[in-house]
Scaffold this active site. Structure first.
Site, PDB file in Angstrom:
ATOM      1  CG  ASP A 148       7.867   3.640   0.673  1.00 36.32           C
ATOM      2  OD1 ASP A 148       8.010   2.625  -0.042  1.00 36.32           O
ATOM      3  OD2 ASP A 148       7.614   3.582   1.889  1.00 36.32           O
TER       4      ASP A 148
ATOM      5  CB  CYS B 268      -1.657  18.667 -23.494  1.00 38.80           C
ATOM      6  SG  CYS B 268      -2.374  18.228 -21.894  1.00 38.80           S
TER       7      CYS B 268
ATOM      8  CG  HIS C 179      -2.954   2.644  -1.729  1.00 37.85           C
ATOM      9  ND1 HIS C 179      -2.948   2.546  -0.359  1.00 37.85           N
ATOM     10  CD2 HIS C 179      -4.098   2.022  -2.147  1.00 37.85           C
ATOM     11  CE1 HIS C 179      -4.043   1.900   0.039  1.00 37.85           C
ATOM     12  NE2 HIS C 179      -4.749   1.568  -1.021  1.00 37.85           N
TER      13      HIS C 179
ATOM     14  CD  GLN D  66      -2.377  -1.308   2.769  1.00 38.01           C
ATOM     15  OE1 GLN D  66      -3.396  -0.718   3.107  1.00 38.01           O
ATOM     16  NE2 GLN D  66      -1.710  -2.083   3.605  1.00 38.01           N
ATOM     17  CG  ASN D  67       4.081   1.256   2.334  1.00 36.68           C
ATOM     18  OD1 ASN D  67       3.014   1.534   2.856  1.00 36.68           O
ATOM     19  ND2 ASN D  67       4.999   0.522   2.918  1.00 36.68           N
TER      20      ASN D  67
ATOM     21  CB  CYS E 259       0.743  18.179 -19.336  1.00 31.79           C
ATOM     22  SG  CYS E 259       0.980  17.102 -20.743  1.00 31.79           S
TER      23      CYS E 259
END
Ligand code: OAD
Ligand code: ZN
Length: 252
Positions: free
Chosen positions: A114, A158, A129, A111-112, A156
C-alpha cells in the site's frame, strides 16, 4: 508458566531497561503486515473480516487466474487500489518514520503493497510483496506507474498484458528486496514484528533470521500469533497506539 503470563497488556509493561535498550539500539527493523494498515481502513487478509474469508486467493492473486480472466483480476486490483489511494498513513506508520530521528539506522521490511510507510516518511524500505502503485508489462517488462482507469484490461505499447507489480501466490519474491531484508534481519539489534499473522513464507522466515542473529524481538499485535513464542516481548494492542507510546518514552 502459562502462555498468557509472557504477554504485556500494554506497552507500559516494557520495563525501564527495555526502553533503554530500544533507545541505545543502532539498527532497528520494523517488519510489518496487513495489521499495520488496518487503522488506515485497509482490510487484513485473515481473521474475522479478512479478505481471504470473502475471496479466494487462487482466483485473484494468482498468475494463471490472471491469464484466464485478466478483466476480473484487474477489477479487483482497481478496487483495492482505490481504497489504498484514499487511505492515509496512521499513527503507527508515522511513529516508525519518527524513529529515524532517534536511531542511527532504521529499516522497514513490509509485506504490504500500500506504500503507506513511504508516504509516512520512512526512507529505507524493502517491499517483499510489491507495490500496488506500480504495474508492468508481462511481455517486455516495461514499468507503468499509471494505467488508464477506464480501460478494463490495460495493455502495453508492445501489445502485452500489463499486470500489477505485486507478488502472487506461487511467485518468487523480488530478489533484491528479499536479499536486502535478509541482510537487515541478520544485522539489526532490535526487530519489531508489527501486525502480521506470520504465516506466509518466505517473508515470515525473516523473524527466525533475526532471532538466530540474536536480536531482541518485540511483537506488536492485537492477538497472539504463530511466532509469539519466539518474541522476547509481545505487546498486545493496536500498532497505532503502541508504537507512538514507545516513541513518547524517548522524550521522557
Ligand atoms: P494477515 O491478515 O494474515 O494478518 C494480519 C495481522 O494483523 C493479524 O495477526 C492481526 O491480529 C493483526 N492486526 C490486525 N489489526 C491490527 C492492529 N490495529 N494493530 C496490530 N495488529 C493488528 O496479514 P499478513 O500477515 O500481512 O500476501 O499476511 C501476509 C500475506 O498474506 C500478505 O502480504 C498477503 C497475504 O496473502 C500476498 O498477497 C502475497
Ligand atoms: Zn510491453
Amino acid at each position: 508458566m502459562e502462555r498468557k503470563d509472557i504477554f504485556c497488556n500494554s506497552m507500559l509493561d516494557l520495563n525501564k531497561s527495555d526502553i533503554e535498550s530500544i533507545k541505545c539500539a543502532n539498527h532497528i527493523v520494523f517488519f510489518s503486515g496487513a495489521g499495520m494498515s488496518a487503522e488506515s481502513g485497509i482490510a487484513t487478509f485473515r481473521g474475522k473480516d479478512g479478505i481471504w474469508n470473502k475471496f479466494k486467493p487462487e482466483e485473484l492473486a494468482n498468475f494463471d487466474a490472471f491469464m484466464k480472466n485478466p478483466g476480473m483480476v484487474w477489477e479487483w486490483y482497481k478496487y483495492r487500489h482505490d481504497i489504498i489511494r484514499h487511505a492515509i498513513p496512521n499513527e503507527g506508520h508515522l511513529a516508525i518514520a519518527e524513529f529515524q530521528k532517534y536511531i542511527p539506522k532504521i529499516t522497514v521490511i513490509t509485506q504490504n503493497i500500500d506504500n503507506l510507510h513511504k508516504r509516512a516518511g520512512s526512507k529505507n524500505i524493502f517491499e517483499l510483496h510489491g507495490n500496488i502503485e506500480r504495474n508492468y508489462c508481462i511481455k517486455c517488462k516495461t514499468f507503468y506507474n499509471d494505467i488508464e482507469e477506464k480501460v478494463d484490461i490495460p495493455k502495453c505499447k508492445c501489445g502485452g498484458l500489463i499486470r500489477p507489480d505485486v507478488v502472487w501466490f506461487g511467485e518468487y519474491l523480488p530478489e533484491d528486496q528479499f536479499k536486502g531484508a535478509e541482510i537487515a534481519a541478520s544485522e539489526c539489534d532490535l526487530f519489531f514484528v508489527v501486525g502480521t499473522s506470520a504465516v506466509v513464507y518466505p517473508a515470515a522466515s525473516l523473524i527466525y533470521t533475526a532471532k538466530h542473529n540474536g536480536s531482541f524481538i518485540i511483537e506488536v499485535n492485537i492477538e497472539e500469533t504463530e511466532i509469539s513464542f519466539l518474541a522476547d516481548k509481545s505487546l498486545i494492542g493496536k500498532a497505532g497506539k503502541i508504537l507512538p507510546e514507545i516513541l513518547e518514552k524517548f522524550n521522557e
